[in-house]
Structures are given as structure tokens and as C-alpha cells.
Design a protein around this motif. Structure first.
Motif, PDB file in Angstrom:
ATOM      1  N   ALA A   1      44.181  29.551  32.634  1.00  0.00           N
ATOM      2  CA  ALA A   1      44.332  30.322  33.873  1.00  0.00           C
ATOM      3  C   ALA A   1      45.588  31.197  33.910  1.00  0.00           C
ATOM      4  O   ALA A   1      45.571  32.295  34.454  1.00  0.00           O
ATOM      5  N   HIS A   2      46.681  30.709  33.322  1.00  0.00           N
ATOM      6  CA  HIS A   2      47.941  31.449  33.478  1.00  0.00           C
ATOM      7  C   HIS A   2      48.344  32.220  32.228  1.00  0.00           C
ATOM      8  O   HIS A   2      49.465  32.692  32.117  1.00  0.00           O
ATOM      9  N   HIS A   3      47.391  32.351  31.307  1.00  0.00           N
ATOM     10  CA  HIS A   3      47.652  33.223  30.159  1.00  0.00           C
ATOM     11  C   HIS A   3      47.279  34.656  30.528  1.00  0.00           C
ATOM     12  O   HIS A   3      46.431  34.882  31.376  1.00  0.00           O
ATOM     13  N   PHE A   4      47.905  35.603  29.845  1.00  0.00           N
ATOM     14  CA  PHE A   4      47.478  36.979  30.047  1.00  0.00           C
ATOM     15  C   PHE A   4      46.101  37.179  29.423  1.00  0.00           C
ATOM     16  O   PHE A   4      45.802  36.630  28.349  1.00  0.00           O
ATOM     17  N   ALA A   5      45.276  37.966  30.103  1.00  0.00           N
ATOM     18  CA  ALA A   5      43.903  38.174  29.639  1.00  0.00           C
ATOM     19  C   ALA A   5      43.879  38.757  28.229  1.00  0.00           C
ATOM     20  O   ALA A   5      42.994  38.453  27.435  1.00  0.00           O
TER      21      ALA A   5
END
Lengths: 326, 254
Positions: free
Chosen positions: B144-148
């Protein structure tokens, strides 16, 4: 989960904002030198401009090459209304916001309907027109020699006419502008704005009215510029067209790029560095522009995302390496 | 019929991208559109989702004519889509990407967001929850908190689906969702498409993976050089002489 993380974020933000306010207050207590305080005041005014332009450029992906014109419109609306017509400065400030809002709307509606860099072209033209009008409309603007006799702002009977007093007004405004802008970036509209920068098609496919959003943020950033202009007019008590020319628009764009596109705090840094630098480099006289350009080139080549982001990127990279992600 | 295209034609310069195409998608169905490259499949998607306008013909959605309406309006009316070349918001986190998907379910405008007006708080919380639920559906909560931008392609495709789902579409257009996926990921995608149908979302699918298409689709439309050459259940399509001719040399069960 998501909620616990949200709370943690607000807490962190709160600390960051209070720290910033405390630091700004401390500076005012420590610094008695009027020169440094007025320099800080100009940094603050520039910071307001740069944050606004960064919302448009860094987050929204739209370029304005005429932001100095909105700055000038705000400054002259305040200046003319107060110096020539004796209007209350606070009312004049609001008038400036209205004038700039309408101007941005009129430019933005046609320019933002088209894709590509039409906004850059339209604002470039607008900037030149405003510059010419400020020079030529002698009866109102005083022409190239400027408009003097602009009164200072006053707050509840206290005249804000010393750098020290202005410092509080300006940096309180900077603080509020930074906070509001950070809020915006992290809101529903801010997410849609960042989204359209990365992929306009995807944003539209999710129901984001991208044309309307671009117009909104363009007007919003023009309002920041107007506010900065009004503060500038009442700080200097004098305005002249030379401050609002094309070169200043370019300088604002440079501040955004130097501090870092899509970075609220970077905007503050960009404004600070490029406001202080010419002061320091004034001794070089003839070489000022060259040194200026050289520093810019180095930053653009080695830290293309600006000072703040560049340093964060380096840290991020180290973290990734440590965690073995990627 | 949920979606009904009647006599759609569109040409780019001299190229006839779509030539008098009529097809319909029943509510709650999984329908696939197949055809060789350049057959006009993506053009068809762009027409339905409002990114292109037909030169001739009419498009009905939920019984109302929709051609001429811009993409964001159609999105708000329940037409969701993914893209052949994944279009993520690279500089935003995985969760934020899906939160943009919830855009049309929120109300807070620029000023309300900037001033953090109290009434926006519950909305933000809802958006966060909805986004999280969509991530749970595709199994991406751990990212969820990684960059796309840093996700591998397979997960990017899943994220795009989650983002489209967050907008609560009535019909979801999937443009080659399996391309770039490995066998395990394709299997997961298959289950996901069926699960979406079971939730009542109508699926329109463009796909080159024939085993996946034959597996999930209830109806298949075949395009060739912009013309509709067949439309029917998978079994009939497989035996259709014109389809076999168009696909001559390709392995159906690949």
C-alpha cells in the motif's frame, strides 16, 4: 492499518508545523538587524509566490510563464487603491485577489481547454501585456518610475512599518500558506491534481474533470501571487514595473525547479536560496549572472528533482539498498 | 442490454478503424472482444469510455445515449476501464492511486481540502477505507505505501483494476489485463474476473490470451480490420469459419 497510519501522519505534520513556527519566532527574537529581517521578509514573499507556482507546475504539471504579472497585478491593485484612492489596505488586498482571480479565469478558460503548453504561451503573453500596461498607464501606475506613497498595513491600530513588525505578518502568512498547500496536496482535490500530472487519461477515466481542475489550481496559484504582491507593495511602500517583468517570472520558475517540483518545503528553500544568492553575489557585479547560471546548471544536472527531493532521493535509495527492495 | 453499440464507424485519416460495428453487452455478463492486432479493439474501448467520439452510430448505456459525453462524465455514470499500456500515477503510493479511484464518491473541493474543513474528515476516512478494501480484493495491501512506479508489471495491472473498482463501476472495460502476466498471475486474474461478475459488475474484456478468454467469457465478439465478423458464445466462435480464417496459423489454446 490505514487509519492508524493517518493519525501518525497528522501527528508528524503537527510537530513539523509547530517546529517551523517556533523557529520563525526564534529568528525574530534573535535577529535585530534590519537588513537581515527585510531579506527574510522578501524570502517570505517569494516563498508564497513559489509555493503557488509549484502547486500549478510541480503538482499539476502546467507551466505559467507570467506569474510575475499576477504578482504585479496584486501589488498595483493594492498600491493604486491605497495610495491614490485611500482605500483600506486590507480591502485593497481583497480587491487584488478578485482582480487576479478574474484575470486567471479569463486566461485559463481558453488556454486550459487545449492540451500541451498553451497555458505557458498564454501566460507569457499576459505577462508582457501587463508589463506594458504598468509602464504606459501613467495616470494610474506612475509609469516606469513607479508608484510611491503606498501606506503600510496596520493591524488593530499597530502600524506594520518596521521590518520586525512586518516579519511577523509575512511569516505568519507563509506559515499559513505552506500549511494550506500541504493540506491541499493531501486532499481529494490534491490527489486528483497529482494524478492528472502523471496520467490525464487515467484521471479522466476515474471521473476527474481535468479541465476544470487545471483551471481551479491555476486560479488558486494566481491568488497566492496576488497576496504576495499586496504584501510586497505594503512592505516596500513603493512599486515599479521593473519588479514584475518577464525575468522575474523566469526567476520564479527557477525557484520552483531549484527547490524541487512537487515539494512544498522545497519551494521555501528555492525561494530562500535564490533570494539570498543575488545579495551575496552582488559583490561580483558583472559575474552575477554567470555564477547564477553555473550553480543552476550544476543543480539541474546532478539534482534534477531539486535540492530537497534530490537529497530525499539519495536517502530513499540507501534505504532501498538496505532493505533489499527492488 | 446494459451497453448497446449501434452501427459505429470511425476512421483516422484513411484508416477505417471501425466499420459499422454493432454489438451489445447484457447486464451482469462477461463479454470478450477479440481480434488480431489493429482490429479496432482498443478504439472500441476508447469510444465506449468517452475518449473518442464515433463519426457514425449511437452508443446506449443503461438505455440512454452516451456518445458525445466526455470521459469523466461517463466514468461518473459507471463506466470504468483499465488501459492496454498500464496508466498508473507513478509518483503516488499504491494506496493513493486507489484513493483517486474513489474520487467520484467524494465531494470535498479545493477550498475544503486546503482548509481541512471538519466535514471532510469522515469523507477522507471513508475514501481511505474504500481504497483499502479495493486493495484487499486484489491482494495488494502489503504494498500500500510503496510508490506505484516500483511495482512489477503484474502487480501494476492488479493495481489498475483495484483503482477502477474503487470508482464502483457498473461496467468494467479491461484492456488486455493478462498481457505481461505469468501463468500464476493469469490464474489469479481469471478468478478475480469471475469474482467481479459474481458481485454484479459487467465485464467487457479485450484479451489475447485465448485460454483465459474462452474460460471466462460468456459471449465473444470478433473484430477484424474494424469489422465485426462474429458474435456469440465461445463454442460457436471457435467453429466460425471467418474467425478461423482471420486467425489462421494462431494456436487457439495457447
Amino acid at each position: 492499518m490505514g487509519d492508524a497510519l493517518g493519525e501518525g501522519f497528522i501527528r508528524r505534520l503537527f510537530n513539523r508545523w509547530t517546529l517551523f513556527a517556533a523557529m520563525a519566532a526564534l529568528v525574530a527574537v534573535v535577529l535585530e538587524n534590519n537588513y537581515y529581517l527585510s531579506l527574510l521578509n522578501f524570502i517570505g514573499i517569494h516563498a508564497i509566490l513559489v509555493v503557488g507556482l509549484n502547486l500549478l507546475m510541480g503538482y499539476g504539471g502546467q507551466i505559467s510563464l507570467g506569474h510575475a504579472a499576477f504578482f504585479g497585478l496584486g501589488a498595483y491593485t493594492s498600491g493604486i487603491l491605497t495610495a491614490s484612492y485611500g482605500v483600506n489596505p486590507w480591502l485593497a488586498l481583497i480587491a487584488g485577489l478578485i482582480v487576479c482571480g478574474i484575470a486567471a479565469f479569463l486566461i485559463g478558460v481558453p488556454a486550459l481547454k487545449l492540451h500541451g503548453y498553451y497555458l505557458a504561451m498564454a501566460t507569457l503573453g499576459f505577462g508582457i501585456i501587463v508589463y506594458i500596461v504598468l509602464n504606459e498607464a501613467l495616470p494610474w501606475t506612475g509609469g516606469p518610475s513607479g508608484l510611491s506613497g503606498i501606506p503600510s498595513l496596520s493591524l488593530g491600530g499597530l502600524k506594520l512599518d518596521t521590518p520586525w513588525r512586518l516579519y511577523f505578518l509575512i511569516w505568519l502568512t507563509v506559515w499559513a500558506i505552506l500549511l494550506i498547500s500541504a493540506n491541499l496536496v493531501d486532499s481529494r482535490t490534491g490527489r486528483a491534481l497529482r494524478a492528472l500530472h502523471d496520467s490525464e487519461a487515467a484521471a479522466r477515466s476515474l471521473g476527474v474533470d481535468t479541465a476544470r481542475l487545471k483551471l481551479q489550481v491555476f486560479i488558486w496559484s494566481a491568488l497566492y501571487a496576488s497576496l504576495a504582491g499586496s504584501l510586497y507593495a505594503h512592505t516596500l511602500n513603493f512599486v515599479a514595473p521593473a519588479s514584475f517583468g518577464f525575468m522575474f517570472s523566469i526567476k520564479l520558475v527557477t525557484m520552483v525547479v531549484l527547490g524541487g517540483m512537487a515539494s512544498i518545503w522545497g519551494s521555501l528553500l528555492g525561494a530562500a536560496v535564490l533570494t539570498v544568492l543575488p545579495e551575496l553575489l552582488a559583490v561580483f557585479h558583472d559575474y552575477e549572472t554567470i555564477v547564477f547560471g553555473a550553480i543552476l546548471m550544476v543543480v539541474m544536472i546532478f539534482l534534477p528533482r531539486g535540492l530537497v527531493r534530490g537529497i530525499l532521493d539519495l536517502r530513499e535509495l540507501r534505504k532501498y539498498k538496505r532493505e533489499g527492495v527492488r | 442490454m446494459l451497453l448497446d453499440l449501434q452501427g459505429i464507424s470511425l476512421s483516422f485519416g484513411g484508416v477505417q478503424a471501425l466499420d459499422d460495428v454493432s454489438l451489445s453487452v447484457p447486464s451482469g455478463a462477461i463479454k470478450a472482444v477479440i481480434g488480431p492486432n489493429g482490429a479496432g479493439k482498443t478504439t472500441l474501448f476508447n469510444l465506449v469510455s468517452g475518449f473518442l467520439q464515433p463519426q457514425e452510430g449511437r452508443i446506449f448505456f443503461k438505455g440512454e445515449e452516451i456518445q458525445g459525453q466526455p470521459a469523466h462524465v461517463l466514468a461518473a455514470r459507471g463506466i470504468g476501464r483499465t488501459f492496454q499500456l498500464v496508466q498508473l500515477f507513478d509518483h503516488m503510493t499504491v494506496l493513493e492511486n486507489v484513493m483517486v479511484g474513489c474520487h467520484r464518491r467524494g465531494r470535498a473541493g479545493l477550498l475544503a481540502g486546503a482548509l481541512r474543513l471538519p466535514w471532510t474528515f469522515p469523507e477522507e476516512k471513508d475514501i481511505r477505507r474504500w481504497a483499502w478494501e479495493a486493495l484487499e480484493f486484489v491482494g495488494l495491501t502489503n504494498r500500500a505505501h510503496h510508490f506505484a512506479a516500483v511495482l512489477p508489471l503484474g502487480l501494476k495491472r492488479l493495481l489498475e483494476i483495484a483503482r477502477a473498482l474503487a470508482a464502483q463501476p457498473t461496467i468494467l472495460l479491461l484492456d488486455e489485463p493478462a498481457s505481461g502476466l505469468d501463468a500464476v498471475e493469469t490464474e489469479r486474474l481469471r478468478d478475480m474476473i469471475l469474482a467481479l461478475r459474481d458481485q454484479g459488475i459487467t465485464i467487457l474484456l479485450v484479451e489475447h490470451d485465448m485460454s483465459l478468454t474462452m474460460d471466462v467469457a460468456e459471449e465473444i465478439a470478433v473484430l477484424n480490420y474494424g469489422r465485426l465478423i462474429a458474435d456469440g458464445p465461445p463454442r460457436a466462435i471457435q467453429k466460425h469459419p471467418e474467425v478461423i480464417a482471420a486467425y489462421l496459423g494462431t494456436d487457439w489454446q495457447a
